[in-house]
Scaffold this motif. Structure first.
Motif, PDB file in Angstrom:
ATOM      1  N   GLY A  56       0.834  -1.190   0.000  1.00 49.61           N
ATOM      2  CA  GLY A  56       0.000   0.000   0.000  1.00 49.61           C
ATOM      3  C   GLY A  56       0.869   1.239   0.000  1.00 49.61           C
ATOM      4  N   VAL A  57       0.273   2.378  -0.294  1.00 55.52           N
ATOM      5  CA  VAL A  57       0.991   3.652  -0.331  1.00 55.52           C
ATOM      6  C   VAL A  57       0.263   4.639   0.578  1.00 55.52           C
ATOM      7  CG1 VAL A  57       1.822   5.555  -1.761  1.00 55.52           C
ATOM      8  CG2 VAL A  57       1.706   3.227  -2.713  1.00 55.52           C
ATOM      9  N   VAL A  58       0.991   5.246   1.504  1.00 59.67           N
ATOM     10  CA  VAL A  58       0.394   6.234   2.397  1.00 59.67           C
ATOM     11  C   VAL A  58       0.184   7.536   1.619  1.00 59.67           C
ATOM     12  CG1 VAL A  58       0.642   7.566   4.517  1.00 59.67           C
ATOM     13  CG2 VAL A  58       1.502   5.215   4.410  1.00 59.67           C
ATOM     14  N   GLY A  59      -1.065   7.896   1.432  1.00 57.47           N
ATOM     15  CA  GLY A  59      -1.396   9.129   0.733  1.00 57.47           C
ATOM     16  C   GLY A  59      -2.363   9.968   1.552  1.00 57.47           C
ATOM     17  N   GLY A  60      -2.227  11.276   1.496  1.00 50.50           N
ATOM     18  CA  GLY A  60      -3.163  12.166   2.165  1.00 50.50           C
ATOM     19  C   GLY A  60      -2.707  12.725   3.488  1.00 50.50           C
ATOM     20  N   THR A  61      -1.510  12.376   3.946  1.00 48.47           N
ATOM     21  CA  THR A  61      -1.047  12.854   5.254  1.00 48.47           C
ATOM     22  C   THR A  61      -1.050  14.381   5.323  1.00 48.47           C
ATOM     23  OG1 THR A  61       0.377  10.901   5.389  1.00 48.47           O
ATOM     24  CG2 THR A  61       0.799  12.685   6.952  1.00 48.47           C
ATOM     25  N   GLY A  62      -0.562  15.021   4.295  1.00 45.23           N
ATOM     26  CA  GLY A  62      -0.554  16.482   4.291  1.00 45.23           C
ATOM     27  C   GLY A  62      -1.955  17.053   4.386  1.00 45.23           C
ATOM     28  N   ARG A  63      -2.905  16.425   3.738  1.00 45.58           N
ATOM     29  CA  ARG A  63      -4.294  16.890   3.813  1.00 45.58           C
ATOM     30  C   ARG A  63      -4.889  16.627   5.192  1.00 45.58           C
ATOM     31  NH1 ARG A  63      -8.579  16.220   0.848  1.00 45.58           N
ATOM     32  NH2 ARG A  63      -8.442  13.960   0.456  1.00 45.58           N
ATOM     33  N   VAL A  64      -4.477  15.538   5.837  1.00 46.76           N
ATOM     34  CA  VAL A  64      -4.921  15.284   7.209  1.00 46.76           C
ATOM     35  C   VAL A  64      -4.446  16.394   8.138  1.00 46.76           C
ATOM     36  CG1 VAL A  64      -4.588  13.783   9.220  1.00 46.76           C
ATOM     37  CG2 VAL A  64      -5.156  12.783   7.007  1.00 46.76           C
ATOM     38  N   LEU A  65      -3.203  16.814   7.977  1.00 46.75           N
ATOM     39  CA  LEU A  65      -2.675  17.875   8.835  1.00 46.75           C
ATOM     40  C   LEU A  65      -3.480  19.163   8.661  1.00 46.75           C
ATOM     41  CD1 LEU A  65       1.171  17.285   8.463  1.00 46.75           C
ATOM     42  CD2 LEU A  65      -0.387  16.408  10.206  1.00 46.75           C
ATOM     43  N   ASP A  66      -3.827  19.483   7.420  1.00 44.83           N
ATOM     44  CA  ASP A  66      -4.675  20.652   7.182  1.00 44.83           C
ATOM     45  C   ASP A  66      -6.029  20.488   7.858  1.00 44.83           C
ATOM     46  OD1 ASP A  66      -2.699  21.790   5.630  1.00 44.83           O
ATOM     47  OD2 ASP A  66      -3.588  21.191   3.720  1.00 44.83           O
ATOM     48  N   ALA A  67      -6.599  19.277   7.752  1.00 42.19           N
ATOM     49  CA  ALA A  67      -7.926  19.031   8.303  1.00 42.19           C
ATOM     50  C   ALA A  67      -7.932  19.142   9.822  1.00 42.19           C
ATOM     51  CB  ALA A  67      -8.419  17.648   7.872  1.00 42.19           C
ATOM     52  N   VAL A  68      -6.913  18.593  10.461  1.00 41.66           N
ATOM     53  CA  VAL A  68      -6.828  18.673  11.924  1.00 41.66           C
ATOM     54  C   VAL A  68      -6.649  20.117  12.364  1.00 41.66           C
ATOM     55  CG1 VAL A  68      -5.432  18.032  13.935  1.00 41.66           C
ATOM     56  CG2 VAL A  68      -5.981  16.311  12.196  1.00 41.66           C
ATOM     57  N   GLU A  69      -5.819  20.840  11.665  1.00 35.77           N
ATOM     58  CA  GLU A  69      -5.543  22.229  12.013  1.00 35.77           C
ATOM     59  C   GLU A  69      -6.795  23.100  11.873  1.00 35.77           C
ATOM     60  OE1 GLU A  69      -1.417  24.448  11.345  1.00 35.77           O
ATOM     61  OE2 GLU A  69      -2.611  24.379   9.511  1.00 35.77           O
ATOM     62  N   ASN A  70      -7.694  22.711  10.982  1.00 34.28           N
ATOM     63  CA  ASN A  70      -8.882  23.509  10.707  1.00 34.28           C
ATOM     64  C   ASN A  70     -10.160  22.872  11.248  1.00 34.28           C
ATOM     65  OD1 ASN A  70      -8.056  25.890   8.780  1.00 34.28           O
ATOM     66  ND2 ASN A  70      -6.853  24.111   8.177  1.00 34.28           N
ATOM     67  N   PHE A  71     -10.020  21.965  12.195  1.00 32.79           N
ATOM     68  CA  PHE A  71     -11.174  21.331  12.822  1.00 32.79           C
ATOM     69  C   PHE A  71     -11.667  22.260  13.930  1.00 32.79           C
ATOM     70  CE2 PHE A  71     -13.742  18.093  14.826  1.00 32.79           C
ATOM     71  CZ  PHE A  71     -14.051  17.213  13.791  1.00 32.79           C
ATOM     72  N   ARG A  72     -12.579  23.163  13.577  1.00 31.42           N
ATOM     73  CA  ARG A  72     -13.055  24.202  14.482  1.00 31.42           C
ATOM     74  C   ARG A  72     -14.573  24.297  14.410  1.00 31.42           C
ATOM     75  NH1 ARG A  72      -8.391  23.707  15.303  1.00 31.42           N
ATOM     76  NH2 ARG A  72      -6.714  25.273  15.298  1.00 31.42           N
ATOM     77  N   PHE A  73     -15.209  24.500  15.541  1.00 34.20           N
ATOM     78  CA  PHE A  73     -16.659  24.638  15.602  1.00 34.20           C
ATOM     79  C   PHE A  73     -17.001  26.119  15.730  1.00 34.20           C
ATOM     80  CE2 PHE A  73     -15.762  20.334  16.744  1.00 34.20           C
ATOM     81  CZ  PHE A  73     -16.816  19.585  16.219  1.00 34.20           C
ATOM     82  N   ASP A  74     -17.267  26.753  14.594  1.00 26.40           N
ATOM     83  CA  ASP A  74     -17.584  28.177  14.623  1.00 26.40           C
ATOM     84  C   ASP A  74     -19.065  28.373  14.932  1.00 26.40           C
ATOM     85  OD1 ASP A  74     -18.973  27.660  12.228  1.00 26.40           O
ATOM     86  OD2 ASP A  74     -17.300  28.333  10.980  1.00 26.40           O
ATOM     87  N   ALA A  75     -19.505  29.630  14.940  1.00 23.57           N
ATOM     88  CA  ALA A  75     -20.866  29.944  15.368  1.00 23.57           C
ATOM     89  C   ALA A  75     -21.914  29.280  14.481  1.00 23.57           C
ATOM     90  CB  ALA A  75     -21.059  31.459  15.376  1.00 23.57           C
ATOM     91  N   ASP A  76     -21.691  29.266  13.170  1.00 18.56           N
ATOM     92  CA  ASP A  76     -22.670  28.658  12.269  1.00 18.56           C
ATOM     93  C   ASP A  76     -22.775  27.154  12.488  1.00 18.56           C
ATOM     94  OD1 ASP A  76     -23.290  31.082  11.111  1.00 18.56           O
ATOM     95  OD2 ASP A  76     -21.859  30.843   9.464  1.00 18.56           O
ATOM     96  N   VAL A  77     -21.639  26.507  12.701  1.00 23.55           N
ATOM     97  CA  VAL A  77     -21.644  25.065  12.945  1.00 23.55           C
ATOM     98  C   VAL A  77     -22.347  24.749  14.267  1.00 23.55           C
ATOM     99  CG1 VAL A  77     -20.188  23.069  13.421  1.00 23.55           C
ATOM    100  CG2 VAL A  77     -19.596  24.619  11.550  1.00 23.55           C
ATOM    101  N   LEU A  78     -22.030  25.507  15.294  1.00 22.60           N
ATOM    102  CA  LEU A  78     -22.666  25.282  16.589  1.00 22.60           C
ATOM    103  C   LEU A  78     -24.173  25.528  16.511  1.00 22.60           C
ATOM    104  CD1 LEU A  78     -19.993  26.973  18.870  1.00 22.60           C
ATOM    105  CD2 LEU A  78     -20.446  24.520  18.683  1.00 22.60           C
ATOM    106  N   ARG A  79     -24.573  26.532  15.752  1.00 30.82           N
ATOM    107  CA  ARG A  79     -26.000  26.810  15.580  1.00 30.82           C
ATOM    108  C   ARG A  79     -26.694  25.630  14.888  1.00 30.82           C
ATOM    109  NH1 ARG A  79     -25.524  30.845  12.535  1.00 30.82           N
ATOM    110  NH2 ARG A  79     -25.179  32.314  14.251  1.00 30.82           N
ATOM    111  N   PHE A  80     -26.058  25.098  13.876  1.00 35.12           N
ATOM    112  CA  PHE A  80     -26.606  23.929  13.184  1.00 35.12           C
ATOM    113  C   PHE A  80     -26.783  22.747  14.146  1.00 35.12           C
ATOM    114  CE2 PHE A  80     -25.284  19.826  11.351  1.00 35.12           C
ATOM    115  CZ  PHE A  80     -26.337  19.591  10.482  1.00 35.12           C
ATOM    116  N   LEU A  81     -25.767  22.465  14.947  1.00 31.58           N
ATOM    117  CA  LEU A  81     -25.843  21.345  15.890  1.00 31.58           C
ATOM    118  C   LEU A  81     -26.923  21.576  16.941  1.00 31.58           C
ATOM    119  CD1 LEU A  81     -22.022  20.707  16.412  1.00 31.58           C
ATOM    120  CD2 LEU A  81     -23.599  19.373  15.001  1.00 31.58           C
ATOM    121  N   ARG A  82     -27.071  22.825  17.358  1.00 29.68           N
ATOM    122  CA  ARG A  82     -28.099  23.149  18.354  1.00 29.68           C
ATOM    123  C   ARG A  82     -29.500  22.986  17.754  1.00 29.68           C
ATOM    124  NH1 ARG A  82     -26.194  27.590  19.727  1.00 29.68           N
ATOM    125  NH2 ARG A  82     -25.264  26.982  21.724  1.00 29.68           N
ATOM    126  N   GLU A  83     -29.709  23.508  16.554  1.00 26.78           N
ATOM    127  CA  GLU A  83     -31.025  23.428  15.920  1.00 26.78           C
ATOM    128  C   GLU A  83     -31.433  21.991  15.629  1.00 26.78           C
ATOM    129  OE1 GLU A  83     -30.558  25.860  12.506  1.00 26.78           O
ATOM    130  OE2 GLU A  83     -30.834  27.763  13.586  1.00 26.78           O
TER     131      GLU A  83
END
Length: 448
Positions: A56-83
């Motif tokens: 197998g070939v490990v692919g996507g690690t760089g994209r994972v790092l971006d995803a983890v760094e940008n895993f944030r619950f902003d106001a719109d996301v929190l509003r969606f979860l609340r509703e």
């Protein structure tokens, strides 16, 4: 080093909702029971390679790092979860301040892996780690599948350039990720401009059959293209009669014609005929590019043909029959309490039907034979044997929530070429077979 430091022109949006509903309900229940803060270790691995694949070939690690760094619950996301009443107010308050603050180790991108390889290890509190399961798996499963197919195709191409042309055969966003993974696996360029804009991958492209059909004659179409793009352009010669098209192409562009592209028919036979005709017409340096539903087997079958480059679409972006790497994200160890110094306890699901897991925080190393060729993937818990300390595979990717191993895509591409070259020769055989390296397990202590 951040995204801007690499010159990437696009910022990654919030990835907080790239997750499954049950990740959040587990978090809510763990917060209520007081276990969400327990130190935990999750590992990404696959129990098997796709049928017949050797590595197998490990692919996507760089994209994972971006995803983890940008895993944030902003106001719109929190509003969606609340509703939607996905979780309660206590959990929403916890999510509002979410920032992954743990550590991530993993095989560096481009490295090869085998069944049981701990491809990525995520450590932190249960709450902060469990939320990342879906987004990490979605990236690694997709990108690793495409990278593995690309690697097989680049091996079959034997050094001839490969063009990724699959954007029209997959989701528009998946196409960008697929192009990135293909470049990692050995492709040299892409037709997709979004992939080039985001990841600086070289792009190529000239014309399709529609351009020829637009004009009153093939001659008019070729003249218009050469007048606009120059003699080094690539002319598509299979809209009508191939032999007549080649003759016309050389008449218009002269022997300096850059390339001709063949997109249909018996590619082996047609390529030989076109090469012979080009040589007779004095266009000995004109290249032949073939496309038309290629995969690694079709590419290998053209090894003896006078082909200079291949364009691959559908089979590449669908993993050449294996669109996922079947990776899983499992809790392998957790602390017995919420105390910071509580030791880790190995945990594993008991299951039948090929879904067994091995508990404990793992390391991995690749043992070499007397000739310096890889001979085994060694996976273990506890202290690393002295003979393997210099052969360990996992590297630190995130430390205390900060990305520490972001790198240019070309570095991962070069790493893959080196890793594949270090495998036994049978690794690049296209015939069905078992993984080229066996996975050996070593258990020494608790693995905490």
């Amino acid at each position: 080093m951040g995204v801007a430091d690499l010159g990437l022109p696009v910022d990654v949006p919030s990835t907080a909702l790239f997750t499954d509903h049950y990740e959040l309900t587990m978090l809510q229940a763990a917060l209520k029971s007081g276990t969400a803060g327990r130190r935990s270790v999750f590992e990404v691995f696959t129990r098997r390679l796709p049928d017949g694949r050797r590595y197998g070939v490990v692919g996507g690690t760089g994209r994972v790092l971006d995803a983890v760094e940008n895993f944030r619950f902003d106001a719109d996301v929190l509003r969606f979860l609340r509703e939607r009443r996905v979780v309660d107010e206590q959990t929403l308050e916890w999510l509002a301040g979410y920032r992954f603050g743990g550590d991530i180790w993993g095989y560096p991108e481009g490295e090869v892996y085998f069944p049981g390889s701990p491809i990525m290890r995520v450590e932190g509190s249960f709450g902060e780690c469990v939320l990342l399961e879906t987004v990490i798996l979605s990236i690694l499963n997709h990108d690793s599948a495409i990278a593995a197919a690309a690697s097989r195709m680049s091996s079959a191409a034997q050094g001839r350039p490969l063009i990724e042309m699959g954007a029209r055969r997959t989701h528009e966003l998946a196409a960008v990720a697929a192009s990135r993974a293909a470049y990692l696996g050995g492709f040299t360029s892409t037709s997709d401009l979004a992939a080039s804009f985001r990841y600086n991958i070289p792009t190529v492209g000239t014309s399709a059959h529609a351009f020829t059909l637009l004009h009153d004659s093939e001659r008019d179409a070729f003249r218009a293209q050469v007048d606009s793009l120059g003699r080094d352009t690539t002319l598509l010669v299979d809209t009508y009669d191939v032999a007549e098209a080649v003759r016309t192409a050389v008449e218009i562009a002269g022997p300096e014609l850059g390339s001709v592209r063949i997109d249909s028919g018996d590619l082996l036979l047609v390529a030989h005929r076109v090469r012979h005709q080009l040589d007779e017409l004095g266009a000995r340096n004109t290249r032949i590019i073939v496309t038309s539903d290629l995969d690694e087997y079709a590419i290998a079958s053209l090894a003896a043909a006078p082909v200079d480059a291949y364009g691959v679409g559908t089979q590449l972006v669908t993993g050449s029959g294996h669109p996922t790497a079947s990776m899983v994200y499992k809790l392998v160890a957790r602390a017995g309490s919420g105390d910071a110094g509580a030791p880790l306890v190995p945990v594993a699901k008991k299951s039948t039907g090929g879904k067994t897991s091995i508990g404990g925080r793992k390391w991995a190393a690749r043992r070499l034979d007397a000739y310096g060729v890889a001979e085994a993937e060694v996976v273990g818990t506890g202290p690393v044997p002295d003979a393997l300390t210099d052969r360990q595979l996992l590297v630190e990717l995130v430390k205390g929530g900060e990305v520490v191993a972001r790198e240019p895509l070309d570095a991962a591409r070069e790493r893959h070429a080196a890793a594949r070259a270090n495998l036994p020769l049978s690794a690049t055989q296209l015939s069905r077979g078992e993984p080229v390296l066996p996975t050996e397990y070593v258990h020494r202590g608790s693995g905490s």
